[in-house]
Design an enzyme around this catalytic site. Structure first.
Site, PDB file in Angstrom:
ATOM      1  N   CYS A   9       0.864  -1.187   0.000  1.00  0.00           N
ATOM      2  CA  CYS A   9       0.000   0.000   0.000  1.00  0.00           C
ATOM      3  C   CYS A   9       0.902   1.238   0.000  1.00  0.00           C
ATOM      4  O   CYS A   9       2.063   1.157  -0.412  1.00  0.00           O
ATOM      5  CB  CYS A   9      -0.994  -0.031   1.157  1.00  0.00           C
ATOM      6  SG  CYS A   9      -0.268   0.046   2.808  1.00  0.00           S
ATOM      7  N   ASN A  12       2.236   1.586   4.412  1.00  0.00           N
ATOM      8  CA  ASN A  12       2.523   0.338   5.148  1.00  0.00           C
ATOM      9  C   ASN A  12       2.245   0.468   6.650  1.00  0.00           C
ATOM     10  O   ASN A  12       2.945  -0.115   7.475  1.00  0.00           O
ATOM     11  CB  ASN A  12       3.964  -0.145   4.889  1.00  0.00           C
ATOM     12  CG  ASN A  12       4.265  -1.561   5.353  1.00  0.00           C
ATOM     13  OD1 ASN A  12       5.385  -1.864   5.762  1.00  0.00           O
ATOM     14  ND2 ASN A  12       3.305  -2.452   5.322  1.00  0.00           N
ATOM     15  N   CYS A  14      -1.516   1.137   7.524  1.00  0.00           N
ATOM     16  CA  CYS A  14      -2.953   0.887   7.704  1.00  0.00           C
ATOM     17  C   CYS A  14      -3.407  -0.396   7.006  1.00  0.00           C
ATOM     18  O   CYS A  14      -3.838  -1.347   7.658  1.00  0.00           O
ATOM     19  CB  CYS A  14      -3.791   2.055   7.178  1.00  0.00           C
ATOM     20  SG  CYS A  14      -3.442   3.626   7.973  1.00  0.00           S
ATOM     21  N   ARG A  15      -3.325  -0.437   5.674  1.00  0.00           N
ATOM     22  CA  ARG A  15      -3.951  -1.535   4.934  1.00  0.00           C
ATOM     23  C   ARG A  15      -3.061  -2.765   4.753  1.00  0.00           C
ATOM     24  O   ARG A  15      -3.477  -3.889   5.076  1.00  0.00           O
ATOM     25  CB  ARG A  15      -4.407  -1.027   3.552  1.00  0.00           C
ATOM     26  CG  ARG A  15      -5.501   0.013   3.626  1.00  0.00           C
ATOM     27  CD  ARG A  15      -5.685   0.734   2.304  1.00  0.00           C
ATOM     28  NE  ARG A  15      -4.500   1.528   1.973  1.00  0.00           N
ATOM     29  CZ  ARG A  15      -4.267   2.098   0.808  1.00  0.00           C
ATOM     30  NH1 ARG A  15      -5.135   1.938  -0.162  1.00  0.00           N
ATOM     31  NH2 ARG A  15      -3.182   2.809   0.611  1.00  0.00           N
ATOM     32  N   SER A  16      -1.856  -2.587   4.204  1.00  0.00           N
ATOM     33  CA  SER A  16      -1.061  -3.785   3.908  1.00  0.00           C
ATOM     34  C   SER A  16      -0.628  -4.551   5.167  1.00  0.00           C
ATOM     35  O   SER A  16      -0.477  -5.776   5.091  1.00  0.00           O
ATOM     36  CB  SER A  16       0.135  -3.464   3.000  1.00  0.00           C
ATOM     37  OG  SER A  16       0.990  -2.505   3.565  1.00  0.00           O
ATOM     38  N   ASP A 118      -8.203   3.972   1.355  1.00  0.00           N
ATOM     39  CA  ASP A 118      -7.145   4.298   2.302  1.00  0.00           C
ATOM     40  C   ASP A 118      -7.749   4.942   3.553  1.00  0.00           C
ATOM     41  O   ASP A 118      -8.173   6.101   3.511  1.00  0.00           O
ATOM     42  CB  ASP A 118      -6.157   5.266   1.639  1.00  0.00           C
ATOM     43  CG  ASP A 118      -4.871   5.360   2.435  1.00  0.00           C
ATOM     44  OD1 ASP A 118      -4.898   5.025   3.635  1.00  0.00           O
ATOM     45  OD2 ASP A 118      -3.851   5.754   1.852  1.00  0.00           O
TER      46      ASP A 118
HETATM   47  P1  4NP Z   1      -1.716   2.953   4.127  1.00  0.00           P
HETATM   48  O1  4NP Z   1      -2.246   4.375   4.622  1.00  0.00           O
HETATM   49  O2  4NP Z   1      -1.203   3.152   2.727  1.00  0.00           O
HETATM   50  O3  4NP Z   1      -2.933   2.078   4.152  1.00  0.00           O
HETATM   51  O4  4NP Z   1      -0.666   2.536   5.105  1.00  0.00           O
HETATM   52  C1  4NP Z   1      -1.451   5.521   4.595  1.00  0.00           C
HETATM   53  C2  4NP Z   1      -0.671   5.834   5.671  1.00  0.00           C
HETATM   54  C3  4NP Z   1       0.087   6.993   5.664  1.00  0.00           C
HETATM   55  C4  4NP Z   1       0.059   7.836   4.564  1.00  0.00           C
HETATM   56  C5  4NP Z   1      -0.715   7.503   3.484  1.00  0.00           C
HETATM   57  C6  4NP Z   1      -1.467   6.349   3.497  1.00  0.00           C
HETATM   58  N1  4NP Z   1       0.798   9.059   4.562  1.00  0.00           N
HETATM   59  O5  4NP Z   1       0.633   9.836   3.606  1.00  0.00           O
HETATM   60  O6  4NP Z   1       1.591   9.292   5.482  1.00  0.00           O
END
Ligand code: 4NP
Length: 150
Positions: A9, A12, A14-16, A118
């Site tokens: 994702c 790294n 929240c989702r993955s 997301d």
């Molecule tokens: P993830 O969510 O891709 O599901 O881990 C996010 C976590 C942090 C950010 C973007 C998406 N960020 O922009 O910091």
């Protein structure tokens, strides 16, 4: 049979991490000897544990992901992992731009190709429940269709 899986994702956190945890749980349940990992295309959260809501929703479902740490994808990952699974369309594009050929989108396994949204960008615990449900179903279908037909 595919022997290594990498879930990707953006951050790294929240989702993955949920996808990694669920895939490891599935592999353990069926005694499958697989390398399973996750990472992000971005580097903002390198070294951090999953976000609080992801840890919480996983815990509510009996899954501990708190020991995972965020890392950024490398070119070596693209060569090393047999199957790379993108959580959304942007992740898929970024992976293809890095030269990944062995890449699929998680939402193709039960959600008609939808992005796993997301939750970082729509705060609130309910979003995480929805994301957990989507990932759980798609990971199970991914195993059934591509890895372990049980
Ligand atoms: P993830 O969510 O891709 O599901 O881990 C996010 C976590 C942090 C950010 C973007 C998406 N960020 O922009 O910091």
């Amino acid at each position: 049979m595919v022997s290594s899986l990498l879930f990707v994702c953006l951050g790294n956190i929240c989702r993955s991490p949920l996808a990694e945890g669920l895939a490891k749980q599935y592999a353990d349940k069926y005694g499958l000897d697989l390398v399973i990992d996750s990472c992000g295309t971005g580097n903002w959260h390198v070294g951090e544990p999953p976000c609080e809501d992801s840890i919480r929703v996983a815990k509510m479902h009996g899954l501990d992901i708190s020991q995972q740490r965020s890392r950024q994808i490398t070119q070596k990952d693209i060569e090393r992992f047999e199957l790379i699974i993108a959580l959304d369309e942007k992740n898929l594009r970024d992976l293809k731009a890095m030269g990944a050929k062995n890449v699929v989108k998680l939402g193709d396994y039960g959600y008609k190709g939808e992005d796993v949204p997301d939750p970082y960008f729509f705060p609130g615990y309910e979003g995480f429940e929805k994301v957990y449900e989507m990932i759980e179903l798609c990971v199970e279908n991914l195993f059934k269709s591509s890895i372990n037909p049980k």
